[in-house]
Design a protein around this motif. Structure first.
Motif, PDB file in Angstrom:
ATOM      1  N   ASN A  53       0.851  -1.290  -0.004  1.00  0.00           N
ATOM      2  CA  ASN A  53      -0.035   0.163  -0.087  1.00  0.00           C
ATOM      3  C   ASN A  53       0.892   1.265   0.156  1.00  0.00           C
ATOM      4  OD1 ASN A  53      -2.547  -1.230  -0.034  1.00  0.00           O
ATOM      5  ND2 ASN A  53      -2.721  -1.321   2.110  1.00  0.00           N
ATOM      6  N   GLU A  54       2.112   1.134  -0.659  1.00  0.00           N
ATOM      7  CA  GLU A  54       2.937   2.223  -0.517  1.00  0.00           C
ATOM      8  C   GLU A  54       3.281   2.601  -2.183  1.00  0.00           C
ATOM      9  OE1 GLU A  54       4.042   4.331   1.622  1.00  0.00           O
ATOM     10  OE2 GLU A  54       3.549   3.428   3.653  1.00  0.00           O
ATOM     11  N   SER A  55       3.871   3.693  -2.449  1.00  0.00           N
ATOM     12  CA  SER A  55       4.313   3.791  -3.778  1.00  0.00           C
ATOM     13  C   SER A  55       5.830   3.243  -3.851  1.00  0.00           C
ATOM     14  CB  SER A  55       4.635   5.299  -4.156  1.00  0.00           C
ATOM     15  OG  SER A  55       5.108   6.075  -3.231  1.00  0.00           O
ATOM     16  N   LEU A  56       6.383   2.824  -4.812  1.00  0.00           N
ATOM     17  CA  LEU A  56       7.884   2.493  -4.835  1.00  0.00           C
ATOM     18  C   LEU A  56       8.744   3.226  -4.348  1.00  0.00           C
ATOM     19  CD1 LEU A  56       9.591  -0.069  -5.527  1.00  0.00           C
ATOM     20  CD2 LEU A  56       9.556   0.927  -7.766  1.00  0.00           C
ATOM     21  N   ARG A  57       8.757   4.536  -4.606  1.00  0.00           N
ATOM     22  CA  ARG A  57       9.731   5.549  -4.050  1.00  0.00           C
ATOM     23  C   ARG A  57       9.627   5.884  -2.391  1.00  0.00           C
ATOM     24  NH1 ARG A  57       9.319  11.346  -6.904  1.00  0.00           N
ATOM     25  NH2 ARG A  57       9.776  10.026  -8.471  1.00  0.00           N
ATOM     26  N   TRP A  58       8.216   5.766  -2.096  1.00  0.00           N
ATOM     27  CA  TRP A  58       8.128   5.843  -0.591  1.00  0.00           C
ATOM     28  C   TRP A  58       8.913   4.725   0.336  1.00  0.00           C
ATOM     29  CZ3 TRP A  58       8.189   9.993   2.182  1.00  0.00           C
ATOM     30  CH2 TRP A  58       7.718  11.172   1.832  1.00  0.00           C
ATOM     31  N   PHE A  59       8.167   3.602  -0.451  1.00  0.00           N
ATOM     32  CA  PHE A  59       8.724   2.380   0.320  1.00  0.00           C
ATOM     33  C   PHE A  59       9.946   2.326   0.158  1.00  0.00           C
ATOM     34  CE2 PHE A  59       9.559  -2.287   0.087  1.00  0.00           C
ATOM     35  CZ  PHE A  59       9.238  -2.778   1.168  1.00  0.00           C
ATOM     36  N   LEU A  60      10.843   2.631  -0.857  1.00  0.00           N
ATOM     37  CA  LEU A  60      12.376   2.419  -0.724  1.00  0.00           C
ATOM     38  C   LEU A  60      12.845   3.318   0.109  1.00  0.00           C
ATOM     39  CD1 LEU A  60      13.009   1.971  -4.635  1.00  0.00           C
ATOM     40  CD2 LEU A  60      13.414   0.401  -2.828  1.00  0.00           C
ATOM     41  N   LEU A  61      12.374   4.507   0.094  1.00  0.00           N
ATOM     42  CA  LEU A  61      12.835   5.705   1.057  1.00  0.00           C
ATOM     43  C   LEU A  61      12.806   5.017   2.708  1.00  0.00           C
ATOM     44  CD1 LEU A  61      14.204   8.252   1.664  1.00  0.00           C
ATOM     45  CD2 LEU A  61      11.820   9.223   1.543  1.00  0.00           C
ATOM     46  N   LYS A  62      11.387   4.652   2.819  1.00  0.00           N
ATOM     47  CA  LYS A  62      11.203   3.924   4.288  1.00  0.00           C
ATOM     48  C   LYS A  62      12.223   2.889   4.665  1.00  0.00           C
ATOM     49  CE  LYS A  62       6.543   5.379   4.705  1.00  0.00           C
ATOM     50  NZ  LYS A  62       4.873   5.163   4.911  1.00  0.00           N
ATOM     51  N   SER A  63      12.466   2.068   3.628  1.00  0.00           N
ATOM     52  CA  SER A  63      13.245   0.948   3.941  1.00  0.00           C
ATOM     53  C   SER A  63      14.536   1.234   4.163  1.00  0.00           C
ATOM     54  CB  SER A  63      13.527  -0.146   2.595  1.00  0.00           C
ATOM     55  OG  SER A  63      11.865  -0.513   2.450  1.00  0.00           O
ATOM     56  N   LEU A  64      15.157   2.542   3.587  1.00  0.00           N
ATOM     57  CA  LEU A  64      16.566   2.900   3.527  1.00  0.00           C
ATOM     58  C   LEU A  64      16.679   3.381   5.194  1.00  0.00           C
ATOM     59  CD1 LEU A  64      19.199   3.486   2.471  1.00  0.00           C
ATOM     60  CD2 LEU A  64      18.384   5.641   1.762  1.00  0.00           C
ATOM     61  N   VAL A  65      15.683   4.073   5.681  1.00  0.00           N
ATOM     62  CA  VAL A  65      15.659   4.768   6.984  1.00  0.00           C
ATOM     63  C   VAL A  65      15.835   3.367   7.949  1.00  0.00           C
ATOM     64  CG1 VAL A  65      14.543   5.817   8.743  1.00  0.00           C
ATOM     65  CG2 VAL A  65      14.624   6.537   6.332  1.00  0.00           C
ATOM     66  N   PHE A  66      14.798   2.504   7.813  1.00  0.00           N
ATOM     67  CA  PHE A  66      14.911   1.214   8.390  1.00  0.00           C
ATOM     68  C   PHE A  66      16.255   0.414   8.486  1.00  0.00           C
ATOM     69  CE2 PHE A  66      10.324   1.755   8.618  1.00  0.00           C
ATOM     70  CZ  PHE A  66       9.858   1.756  10.048  1.00  0.00           C
ATOM     71  N   ALA A  67      16.688   0.389   7.417  1.00  0.00           N
ATOM     72  CA  ALA A  67      17.976  -0.311   7.145  1.00  0.00           C
ATOM     73  C   ALA A  67      19.342   0.562   7.889  1.00  0.00           C
ATOM     74  CB  ALA A  67      18.412  -0.321   5.760  1.00  0.00           C
ATOM     75  N   LEU A  68      19.154   2.048   8.214  1.00  0.00           N
ATOM     76  CA  LEU A  68      20.249   2.509   9.004  1.00  0.00           C
ATOM     77  C   LEU A  68      19.683   2.218  10.371  1.00  0.00           C
ATOM     78  CD1 LEU A  68      22.220   4.672   9.159  1.00  0.00           C
ATOM     79  CD2 LEU A  68      20.459   6.527   8.905  1.00  0.00           C
ATOM     80  N   PHE A  69      18.812   2.176  10.929  1.00  0.00           N
ATOM     81  CA  PHE A  69      18.456   1.941  12.194  1.00  0.00           C
ATOM     82  C   PHE A  69      18.873   0.273  12.608  1.00  0.00           C
ATOM     83  CE2 PHE A  69      14.844   5.099  12.482  1.00  0.00           C
ATOM     84  CZ  PHE A  69      15.466   5.877  13.386  1.00  0.00           C
ATOM     85  N   TRP A  70      18.592  -0.522  11.589  1.00  0.00           N
ATOM     86  CA  TRP A  70      19.165  -2.060  11.956  1.00  0.00           C
ATOM     87  C   TRP A  70      20.489  -1.973  11.934  1.00  0.00           C
ATOM     88  CZ3 TRP A  70      16.594  -6.132   8.481  1.00  0.00           C
ATOM     89  CH2 TRP A  70      16.805  -7.345   8.816  1.00  0.00           C
ATOM     90  N   LEU A  71      21.259  -1.407  10.933  1.00  0.00           N
ATOM     91  CA  LEU A  71      22.541  -1.355  10.830  1.00  0.00           C
ATOM     92  C   LEU A  71      23.146  -0.929  12.138  1.00  0.00           C
ATOM     93  CD1 LEU A  71      25.059  -1.932   9.148  1.00  0.00           C
ATOM     94  CD2 LEU A  71      25.063   0.401   8.383  1.00  0.00           C
ATOM     95  N   LEU A  72      22.841   0.343  12.563  1.00  0.00           N
ATOM     96  CA  LEU A  72      23.292   0.703  13.843  1.00  0.00           C
ATOM     97  C   LEU A  72      23.145   0.074  14.979  1.00  0.00           C
ATOM     98  CD1 LEU A  72      22.354   4.632  13.235  1.00  0.00           C
ATOM     99  CD2 LEU A  72      24.597   3.619  12.998  1.00  0.00           C
ATOM    100  N   ALA A  73      21.767  -0.537  15.059  1.00  0.00           N
ATOM    101  CA  ALA A  73      21.399  -1.465  16.463  1.00  0.00           C
ATOM    102  C   ALA A  73      22.346  -2.564  16.385  1.00  0.00           C
ATOM    103  CB  ALA A  73      20.193  -1.850  16.278  1.00  0.00           C
ATOM    104  N   ASN A  74      22.480  -3.027  15.215  1.00  0.00           N
ATOM    105  CA  ASN A  74      23.529  -4.544  15.323  1.00  0.00           C
ATOM    106  C   ASN A  74      25.036  -4.160  15.480  1.00  0.00           C
ATOM    107  OD1 ASN A  74      21.887  -6.997  14.613  1.00  0.00           O
ATOM    108  ND2 ASN A  74      20.983  -5.176  13.503  1.00  0.00           N
ATOM    109  N   TYR A  75      25.581  -3.050  14.734  1.00  0.00           N
ATOM    110  CA  TYR A  75      26.907  -2.585  14.748  1.00  0.00           C
ATOM    111  C   TYR A  75      27.195  -2.154  16.061  1.00  0.00           C
ATOM    112  CZ  TYR A  75      31.407  -0.821  13.741  1.00  0.00           C
ATOM    113  OH  TYR A  75      32.731  -0.280  13.796  1.00  0.00           O
ATOM    114  N   LEU A  76      26.460  -1.156  16.753  1.00  0.00           N
ATOM    115  CA  LEU A  76      27.040  -0.412  17.897  1.00  0.00           C
ATOM    116  C   LEU A  76      26.997  -1.471  18.977  1.00  0.00           C
ATOM    117  CD1 LEU A  76      24.954   2.954  17.502  1.00  0.00           C
ATOM    118  CD2 LEU A  76      27.605   2.282  17.127  1.00  0.00           C
ATOM    119  N   PHE A  77      25.880  -2.469  19.123  1.00  0.00           N
ATOM    120  CA  PHE A  77      26.031  -3.424  20.071  1.00  0.00           C
ATOM    121  C   PHE A  77      27.251  -4.091  19.947  1.00  0.00           C
ATOM    122  CE2 PHE A  77      24.931  -7.378  22.002  1.00  0.00           C
ATOM    123  CZ  PHE A  77      24.510  -6.999  23.352  1.00  0.00           C
TER     124      PHE A  77
END
Length: 330
Positions: A53-77
């Motif tokens: 239920n998202e446009s491809l552009r917004w979905f990719l942008l949101k996924s990029l933000v979540f990927a950043l959170f995911w990367l920081l959560a795993n790497y920093l710990f």
């Protein structure tokens, strides 16, 4: 971070290609008569919108933000763990539950009740008791315990942001949508953030070395095991957040503590410890109290707050129906 696309992305891409090829053959004349590139992009956009239920552009942008959170959560710990002691890290890790609670109140309008606060406090207290029981007496302090503790705290905050924002902005996902989201997050992490490996290697912060000798097979087995467990855990976690709430899933994750306690005794011959037993009982008690007496409430648009967990069967049925319609021929 790059483990998820290795297993989920091929499955998702196969589903996309099959659906996309079928739509190119039976879709509108404008799509059929256009160029193959434009037809492919149009098909991907349509499939993305159906699944998320998202446009491809917004979905990719949101996924990029979540990927950043995911990367920081795993790497920093992972990076902060050797800098401090294990008991301190495992204790601070429980702040993720507290952060999820606070962010849920702010972003999801989570209803705060005395029973719910007591249940979460019981789980956190039990986890802290187990952490100090396991590693309190013989813990080895790292070279920079304050820096390590800060990294762990920021890691838990990123974890909480990922879970709460996922519920806030992507709770409408179907099962194919969840697969698409996870594979996209993993793919973006592997494609966008990999230059960070070279930067850290050049700076001497994280020296990159390929395994050699007898280590190769051991590391390959460890990576494969980590792939399987990581995919299963994250898939169930994200589906669980869609069906319930981030706070409920955090409390559920903490139940792994008493389960680990039992497995250590039954399969690994670890001595029985009354302190760990008390901690495990606190976690289980908090989970049971939260599940049966501390129902979360999720406000829907233009409606009063409704009890999601009390109506879980309807949520599951709705998700299954949306997934069935998505896969059915048009």
């Amino acid at each position: 971070m790059a483990s998820l696309p290795l297993l989920l992305l091929p499955l998702q891409l196969a589903w996309w290609l099959l659906r996309g090829q079928w739509r190119l053959c039976t879709g509108s004349p404008e799509i059929r008569e256009g160029s193959s590139l434009r037809s492919g992009v149009s098909g991907l956009r349509e499939l993305c919108y159906e699944a998320t239920n998202e446009s491809l552009r917004w979905f990719l942008l949101k996924s990029l933000v979540f990927a950043l959170f995911w990367l920081l959560a795993n790497y920093l710990f992972t990076y902060g763990l050797p800098l401090t002691d294990l008991a301190s890290a495992l204790t601070l890790e429980q702040l993720a539950t507290v952060f999820v609670f606070i962010l849920s109140v702010l972003a999801l309008k989570e209803v705060v009740t005395v029973i719910k606060v007591a249940a979460v406090a019981s789980c956190v207290a039990g986890a802290i008791i187990v952490a100090f029981s396991d590693h309190g007496a013989g813990s080895v302090r790292g070279d920079s315990p304050v820096v390590g503790d800060i990294f762990v705290i920021v890691s838990t905050l990123c974890t909480a942001c990922f879970m709460v924002l996922y519920k806030r902005y992507l709770s409408q996902l179907t099962l194919p949508g969840v697969l698409l989201f996870l594979s996209t997050v993993g793919a973006l992490g592997a494609c966008v953030f990999w230059p960070g490996v070279l930067v850290l290697d050049r700076a001497g912060v994280e020296v990159f070395e390929l395994p050699s000798g007898n280590q190769q097979m051991e590391i390959v087995n460890y990576v494969l095991l980590n792939l399987g467990l990581g995919v299963g855990f994250n898939l169930l976690l994200n589906v669980g957040i869609v069906l319930s709430t981030p706070l409920f899933m955090r409390v559920t994750i903490m139940c792994s503590i008493p389960i680990t306690f039992l497995l250590d005794i039954l399969f690994f011959g670890k001595a029985f410890d009354y302190t760990r037993l008390i901690g495990g009982v606190c976690v289980v008690l908090g989970f049971l109290v939260y599940t049966f007496f501390g129902k979360s409430r999720w406000p829907l648009a233009n409606e009063d707050a409704v009890d999601v967990e009390a109506d879980g069967a309807a949520v599951v049925a709705g998700l299954a129906e949306r997934t069935r319609l998505l896969a059915a021929p048009v």
